[in-house]
Motif scaffolding. Structure first.
Motif, PDB file in Angstrom:
ATOM      1  N   MET A  75      33.874  38.423  29.200  1.00  0.00           N
ATOM      2  CA  MET A  75      34.667  38.778  30.375  1.00  0.00           C
ATOM      3  C   MET A  75      34.912  40.282  30.452  1.00  0.00           C
ATOM      4  O   MET A  75      34.871  40.871  31.532  1.00  0.00           O
ATOM      5  CB  MET A  75      35.997  38.022  30.353  1.00  0.00           C
ATOM      6  CG  MET A  75      35.853  36.515  30.503  1.00  0.00           C
ATOM      7  SD  MET A  75      37.439  35.628  30.512  1.00  0.00           S
ATOM      8  CE  MET A  75      38.158  36.210  32.048  1.00  0.00           C
ATOM      9  N   HIS A  76      35.163  40.901  29.304  1.00  0.00           N
ATOM     10  CA  HIS A  76      35.521  42.320  29.272  1.00  0.00           C
ATOM     11  C   HIS A  76      34.316  43.222  29.527  1.00  0.00           C
ATOM     12  O   HIS A  76      34.412  44.200  30.284  1.00  0.00           O
ATOM     13  CB  HIS A  76      36.139  42.651  27.906  1.00  0.00           C
ATOM     14  CG  HIS A  76      36.609  44.056  27.760  1.00  0.00           C
ATOM     15  ND1 HIS A  76      37.612  44.593  28.532  1.00  0.00           N
ATOM     16  CD2 HIS A  76      36.208  45.053  26.923  1.00  0.00           C
ATOM     17  CE1 HIS A  76      37.820  45.852  28.182  1.00  0.00           C
ATOM     18  NE2 HIS A  76      36.978  46.157  27.207  1.00  0.00           N
ATOM     19  N   GLY A  79      31.615  40.945  32.456  1.00  0.00           N
ATOM     20  CA  GLY A  79      32.126  40.748  33.808  1.00  0.00           C
ATOM     21  C   GLY A  79      32.059  39.323  34.315  1.00  0.00           C
ATOM     22  O   GLY A  79      32.127  39.097  35.533  1.00  0.00           O
ATOM     23  N   PHE A  81      33.301  35.312  34.890  1.00  0.00           N
ATOM     24  CA  PHE A  81      34.571  34.688  35.228  1.00  0.00           C
ATOM     25  C   PHE A  81      35.060  33.823  34.063  1.00  0.00           C
ATOM     26  O   PHE A  81      34.361  33.638  33.064  1.00  0.00           O
ATOM     27  CB  PHE A  81      34.428  33.857  36.501  1.00  0.00           C
ATOM     28  CG  PHE A  81      34.089  34.675  37.709  1.00  0.00           C
ATOM     29  CD1 PHE A  81      35.013  35.558  38.237  1.00  0.00           C
ATOM     30  CD2 PHE A  81      32.838  34.569  38.302  1.00  0.00           C
ATOM     31  CE1 PHE A  81      34.709  36.323  39.363  1.00  0.00           C
ATOM     32  CE2 PHE A  81      32.515  35.330  39.418  1.00  0.00           C
ATOM     33  CZ  PHE A  81      33.450  36.215  39.950  1.00  0.00           C
ATOM     34  N   ALA A  82      36.252  33.268  34.216  1.00  0.00           N
ATOM     35  CA  ALA A  82      36.887  32.528  33.118  1.00  0.00           C
ATOM     36  C   ALA A  82      36.080  31.302  32.689  1.00  0.00           C
ATOM     37  O   ALA A  82      35.946  31.031  31.494  1.00  0.00           O
ATOM     38  CB  ALA A  82      38.301  32.110  33.516  1.00  0.00           C
ATOM     39  N   GLY A  85      33.165  32.249  30.767  1.00  0.00           N
ATOM     40  CA  GLY A  85      33.699  32.884  29.568  1.00  0.00           C
ATOM     41  C   GLY A  85      34.084  31.858  28.508  1.00  0.00           C
ATOM     42  O   GLY A  85      33.807  32.045  27.324  1.00  0.00           O
ATOM     43  N   LEU A 142      42.542  41.699  28.585  1.00  0.00           N
ATOM     44  CA  LEU A 142      41.845  41.239  29.780  1.00  0.00           C
ATOM     45  C   LEU A 142      42.711  41.528  31.000  1.00  0.00           C
ATOM     46  O   LEU A 142      43.906  41.204  31.000  1.00  0.00           O
ATOM     47  CB  LEU A 142      41.568  39.732  29.696  1.00  0.00           C
ATOM     48  CG  LEU A 142      40.613  39.258  28.608  1.00  0.00           C
ATOM     49  CD1 LEU A 142      40.469  37.737  28.674  1.00  0.00           C
ATOM     50  CD2 LEU A 142      39.251  39.913  28.735  1.00  0.00           C
ATOM     51  N   GLN A 144      44.700  41.123  34.324  1.00  0.00           N
ATOM     52  CA  GLN A 144      45.357  39.926  34.850  1.00  0.00           C
ATOM     53  C   GLN A 144      44.540  39.269  35.954  1.00  0.00           C
ATOM     54  O   GLN A 144      44.479  38.041  36.048  1.00  0.00           O
ATOM     55  CB  GLN A 144      46.745  40.290  35.379  1.00  0.00           C
ATOM     56  CG  GLN A 144      47.535  39.103  35.918  1.00  0.00           C
ATOM     57  CD  GLN A 144      48.929  39.507  36.367  1.00  0.00           C
ATOM     58  OE1 GLN A 144      49.422  40.565  36.014  1.00  0.00           O
ATOM     59  NE2 GLN A 144      49.560  38.645  37.148  1.00  0.00           N
ATOM     60  N   ALA A 145      43.869  40.070  36.777  1.00  0.00           N
ATOM     61  CA  ALA A 145      43.118  39.532  37.908  1.00  0.00           C
ATOM     62  C   ALA A 145      41.961  38.648  37.473  1.00  0.00           C
ATOM     63  O   ALA A 145      41.514  37.771  38.231  1.00  0.00           O
ATOM     64  CB  ALA A 145      42.605  40.676  38.775  1.00  0.00           C
ATOM     65  N   THR A 146      41.450  38.860  36.247  1.00  0.00           N
ATOM     66  CA  THR A 146      40.297  38.076  35.789  1.00  0.00           C
ATOM     67  C   THR A 146      40.710  36.756  35.139  1.00  0.00           C
ATOM     68  O   THR A 146      39.864  35.896  34.905  1.00  0.00           O
ATOM     69  CB  THR A 146      39.478  38.880  34.764  1.00  0.00           C
ATOM     70  OG1 THR A 146      40.267  39.108  33.584  1.00  0.00           O
ATOM     71  CG2 THR A 146      39.057  40.220  35.342  1.00  0.00           C
ATOM     72  N   ARG A 147      41.988  36.604  34.838  1.00  0.00           N
ATOM     73  CA  ARG A 147      42.455  35.425  34.103  1.00  0.00           C
ATOM     74  C   ARG A 147      42.834  34.296  35.054  1.00  0.00           C
ATOM     75  O   ARG A 147      43.981  33.854  35.141  1.00  0.00           O
ATOM     76  CB  ARG A 147      43.630  35.801  33.205  1.00  0.00           C
ATOM     77  CG  ARG A 147      43.247  36.739  32.081  1.00  0.00           C
ATOM     78  CD  ARG A 147      44.437  37.410  31.474  1.00  0.00           C
ATOM     79  NE  ARG A 147      45.429  36.433  31.019  1.00  0.00           N
ATOM     80  CZ  ARG A 147      46.703  36.724  30.805  1.00  0.00           C
ATOM     81  NH1 ARG A 147      47.142  37.957  31.014  1.00  0.00           N
ATOM     82  NH2 ARG A 147      47.531  35.796  30.389  1.00  0.00           N
ATOM     83  N   ASP A 153      45.996  31.021  38.567  1.00  0.00           N
ATOM     84  CA  ASP A 153      46.318  32.219  37.795  1.00  0.00           C
ATOM     85  C   ASP A 153      46.902  31.811  36.444  1.00  0.00           C
ATOM     86  O   ASP A 153      48.045  31.340  36.361  1.00  0.00           O
ATOM     87  CB  ASP A 153      47.326  33.073  38.573  1.00  0.00           C
ATOM     88  CG  ASP A 153      47.709  34.346  37.819  1.00  0.00           C
ATOM     89  OD1 ASP A 153      47.053  34.657  36.806  1.00  0.00           O
ATOM     90  OD2 ASP A 153      48.684  35.006  38.241  1.00  0.00           O
TER      91      ASP A 153
END
Length: 310
Positions: A75-76, A79, A81-82, A85, A142, A144-147, A153
């Protein structure tokens, strides 16, 4: 009521109780309970290998870290998504546990314990060596927007709690089912008398290898979940002390029981919290446990009052 029905009812009641806890506990304790459930998954993975198969590992931080960094780096740096990931974390833990199991199972007893410890230390040093990507001891956070998973959310406290609960419930029921299958019974037979199990025609090495892989993958799932739900990956989670913690959780709660790892994790978490992180207090409690409740909290309850307890 049959024993299997009682076991299903007990597991369901535990999940329902955890749902209720969110609505009645203060915010601080509800947040702690989310972490406890994630670490309890780690302990359940460890219990599958130690409590049911009888293999003492000191290297499970490697699997936890593999899941954590598998998801975190995907993810880091990648790029993704969860969802992908989580899959990356699981695959990383599965591959690492397969390699470690294949090599470590060439040994037995104390040698197995030492080899797994060496693998864990090698994993920790690898994280530090590739600090350009892993950020070494500092770790990384990570955004916040990606989690988010399926639009939910996971940085929100309530969503995080129930995501941890759902994952915990799935693993709890899976292990509850697994240990009652012929495969699970064979693991217990290996723990009790490996030579007799071999004489009965079981492929001991294959069963042990599968146990290592399942245990490592579940532990890796815990690491991936921790990274996603709490938003960080840190080298400390891959260090040797985090190989000792699941052993303590299992010993406290009761090895070879399905809900013992959760009880042990809960007990140990608050014991360390209330003692201000003083591990001497934990050591005294463990000595007392070894003297007066050698099979752990749930193990003693099962031995004295409820022999059907899973």
């Amino acid at each position: 009521m049959s024993d299997i029905s009682r076991i299903h009812l007990l597991h369901a009641a535990m999940v329902v109780a955890l749902v209720i806890c969110w609505f009645v506990l203060p915010v601080y304790h509800a947040g702690n309970l989310a972490r406890i459930m994630v670490f309890a998954i780690y302990a359940m993975g460890y219990n599958l290998l130690f409590g049911y198969t009888g293999l003492l590992s000191l290297g499970h931080a490697l699997f936890f870290g593999a899941g954590m960094y598998g998801l975190g780096l995907a993810m880091h740096l990648g790029g993704v998504f969860a969802g992908p990931g989580i899959l990356a974390g699981l695959i990383t833990a599965l591959v690492v546990s397969g390699v470690v199991g294949f090599l470590a199972l060439r040994t037995s007893g104390v040698a197995f314990m030492i080899v797994t410890l060496m693998f864990a230390q090698a994993g920790y040093l690898t994280v530090l060596l590739f600090g350009t990507y892993t950020r070494g001891d500092e770790g990384f956070v990570l955004p916040q927007a990606t989690r988010a998973l399926m639009g939910i959310d996971l940085s929100d406290a309530q969503n995080r709690y129930f995501a941890a609960l759902i994952l915990f419930g799935i693993v709890l029921f899976f292990i509850g089912w697994l240990v009652r299958t012929p495969f699970g019974r064979c693991l217990v037979a290996i723990r009790e008398n490996e030579e007799r199990a071999r004489m009965l025609g079981y492929d001991i090495t294959r069963h042990k290898l599968i146990a290592v892989i399942l245990s490592g993958t579940i532990s890796g799932l815990s690491g991936a979940a921790y990274c996603l739900l709490f938003g960080s990956a840190q080298a400390a989670f891959a260090a040797v002390p985090y190989s000792i913690f699941p052993l303590l959780y299992v010993l406290l709660g009761g090895m070879g029981t399905t809900i013992g790892p959760f009880v042990g994790t809960l007990f140990m978490f608050y014991l360390i919290d209330w003692s201000g992180g003083n591990m001497m207090v934990a050591g005294v409690v463990l000595v007392a446990l070894a003297l007066f409740a050698p099979t752990g909290i749930l193990g003693e309850i099962r031995r004295r009052f409820t022999p059907w307890l899973p």
